[in-house]
Scaffold this motif. Structure first.
Motif: not given
Lengths: 252, 422
Positions: A8-11, A37-41, A69-73, A197-201
């Protein structure tokens, strides 16, 4: 590293601040504030009508939120159509009822968006599609029509179709609820591989075994609010809310 | 208590029970199962026998179908090639030339489609047309030129096939472009060009017979389909003005009888133009029939769109497809496929409705027959009055052949697209 071995990347890739949604007079989401976070499930559970499906559908604007507010990527979801299309290209979604296009072959279901939206040459798109069909274990079904496949196979095609756009985030809206028990396994297997595989899910599901094994966090919705947000061990063994205990006692 | 069997001691698969099989069994089950069923069978059988007896005895003994042969070309093209429509010249070759263009295009379509239904149609139409060359008329009524032009449909088919096979013209795009171009060329050819020898103008008022029905039907079908799609999408639009316009258009054209609309086009439209402005009454009729059909088409297609699961459009949007691509690639193909029977029903209705142009004084095949049967006076007699039945039986057969053809094609397309399966 998270508890379940994902990097999980701290982003923060998804940020929601005080999100509200009404259907007519019905207040479906009542101030959702959370981030992923990125890579989090993240597995989302909750009783029916609790707003969990509505919530993940607001993340790619299949439902429009009315406040917050919603901010995606890095892109804020506004009424700007370009922002919405940009986010949709980045976010894959898998539905409870598969929603494959019945008039197209499996291959064309998968290559449609890469060719029409990403403007890939069809040869390249077909190559990607074949790789994905291998990955979900049904390369031999490429030329069939969706109705010729079993439910589990259809759902795996739907996952491949979403992955063909090479998204950074995958949303699953009760992907196994319409399946027979022996087919649930094959779909969860694909999701497990995807999580590794590090996908954010973000997955709305009632498969608690899957949640315990794969999730970094389990988020529980009730009456339009988040009532619990814990790693699986904490969630199952030491729930803070009565409502979580009650819910678990009902479905376990 | 259940009878439990071990999985490996499977019972033998049994054939289905042999209930009422065979002709006698079928009759017993369906015709004579009870006293009232038996009575019904006897009464209906007696009536059917009576009708068949009188019908057949009329058909075989009294009927005289020579009226059809006598009228011949008039039924096909009306007054187009008479001293009224085309004085001092032979204009019959023009519609015949159009048939040759159709045969050539069919040959090309056959190659592009690669067989199947298109091939069957491509072969059937020119062959049937060519067979008319062998009608047992005297050469004074049907000359060598006419017969040769009919037979030429076979080489025309082969020409089209060769063009599709051996040149760059063998794509759907070129076939479509050539079809549209061919239709416009056909209109110019029929209309004629002033000053060009052999192409003397023929007023549209003298276009008639089956040719008129077919021209109106083809133009109506081809043009009303896209207009209907546009109206259906417009009616579902989020833009209030577009939606309102579409609703008003659809409801006005569906709410007024076609005859009224045709009549209004003749008496009201001229008010909007300067006096003596050369308005084309055929064109006005074609526009009215097309718009009338488009309004119904729009509702058929809207029904198909309404029946789609909303998840289809959601899945497309979630993949990032823009709205118009979602409509064109996902919603419309499925919607149209699901309402093919209704669409073809509309096409059939349109074809039959073309005979309503009699209201504006045009002589289509029906009106022509009626006029000849009742008003053509020869030596103070009504020569065809005794043969009205034969004439109208023939008309019914002609309409039936074309409409059944459409039904057949639609059935084949449905099966090909797997309607109700996928």
């Amino acid at each position: 590293m998270s508890t379940n071995g994902h990097t999980v990347i701290d982003e923060e890739i998804i940020v929601c601040r005080d999100v509200h949604k009404w259907f007519g007079n019905f207040h479906a989401l009542r101030g959702i504030t959370t981030s992923v976070k990125k890579g989090e499930v993240v597995v989302i559970i909750g009783p029916s009508g609790s707003g969990k499906s509505t919530f993940i559908r607001t993340l790619n604007r299949l439902e429009q939120h009315q406040r917050g507010d919603i901010i995606v990527d890095g892109i804020e979801l506004t009424n700007d159509v370009r922002n919405i299309d940009a986010i949709r290209r980045d976010v894959g979604m898998v539905f409870q009822s598969f929603n494959l296009f019945p008039h197209l072959t499996v291959m064309n279901n998968i290559t449609l968006a890469p060719i029409k939206v990403r403007h890939l040459p069809s040869k390249e798109a077909e190559g990607i599609a074949m790789d994905l069909l291998e990955r979900v274990g049904i390369p031999e079904q490429a030329e069939k029509y969706p109705a010729q496949l079993s439910g589990g196979q259809q759902q795996r095609v739907a996952i491949a179709r979403a992955l063909a756009m090479q998204p950074n985030i995958m949303l699953f809206d009760e992907p196994t609820s319409a399946l027979d028990p022996e087919m649930i396994k094959e779909v969860l297997e694909v999701m497990r591989e995807l999580a590794a595989s590090q996908m954010t899910i973000l997955a709305v599901t009632h498969e608690l075994g899957f949640a315990r094994e794969v999730a970094d966090r389990i988020v529980m919705f009730d009456e339009g609010v988040i009532v619990e947000d814990q790693p699986p061990d904490e969630f199952f063994n030491n729930p803070r809310h009565e409502r979580v205990k009650h819910f678990l006692s009902q479905i376990l | 208590m259940s009878v439990v069997r071990e999985p490996d001691t499977t019972t033998t698969a049994l054939p289905p029970p042999r209930s009422e099989t065979g002709a006698v069994g079928w009759m017993r089950a369906n015709l004579f199962s009870s006293w009232y069923n038996t009575a019904l069978t006897v009464v209906v059988g007696a009536v059917a026998a009576l009708v068949a007896w009188y019908g057949l005895s009329w058909l075989l003994i009294d009927a005289d179908f020579s009226v059809i042969a006598t009228l011949g070309g008039l039924l096909l093209i009306g007054q187009y090639n008479t001293e009224v429509g085309c004085p001092g010249q032979n204009c019959f070759w023009r519609p015949q030339f159009i048939l040759l263009m159709v045969s050539t295009l069919l040959g090309m379509a056959w190659v592009v489609a690669g067989g199947g239904l298109t091939k069957r149609i491509a072969i059937t139409v020119p062959v049937v047309v060519a067979l008319f060359a062998f009608l047992p008329y005297g050469l004074d009524r049907m000359g060598w030129d006419v017969r040769l032009l009919l037979l030429a449909n076979l080489p025309a088919l082969l020409l089209g096939w060769a063009l599709g096979r051996y040149t760059l013209l063998g794509t759907w795009r070129t076939v479509a472009i050539l079809s549209v171009g061919g239709f416009l060329l056909a209109l110019v050819l029929l209309r004629g060009i002033p000053g060009v020898p052999g192409l003397q103008p023929v007023s549209v008022l003298h276009w008639g017979g089956l040719m008129l029905n077919l021209l109106l039907a083809v133009a109506g079908i081809v043009v009303s389909f896209p207009i209907g799609i546009a109206l259906a999408l417009g009616r579902r639009s989020n833009l209030p003005v577009v939606k309102l316009l579409c609703v008003v258009f659809i409801e006005v054209f569906r709410g007024v009888p076609l005859i009224t609309l045709l009549f209004m086009s003749q008496v009201l439209v001229p008010l909007a133009f300067p006096e003596n402005f050369p308005l084309n009454s055929l064109l006005r009729a074609a526009i009215i029939i097309t718009l009338f059909s488009a309004a119904y088409m729009a509702e058929n297609i809207r029904g198909g769109l309404q029946a789609l699961h909303p998840g289809q459009a959601e899945a497309a949007r979630a993949l990032g497809l823009p709205g118009w691509q979602t409509t064109m690639l996902i919603s419309l193909p499925q919607a149209i496929r699901n309402v093919i029977p209704a669409i073809v029903g509309q096409f059939i209705a349109l074809f039959k409705d073309t005979s309503l142009v009699y209201i504006i004084g045009m002589l289509d095949i029906v009106e022509l027959s009626r006029k000849f049967a009742t008003t053509y006076v020869e030596n103070g007699m009504l020569p065809y009055l005794d043969n009205v039945r034969e004439l109208f039986i023939f008309l019914a057969l002609v309409f039936w052949i074309f409409t059944y053809g459409m039904s057949y094609i639609s059935g084949r397309i449905e099966r090909h697209m797997g309607v109700g399966e996928r």
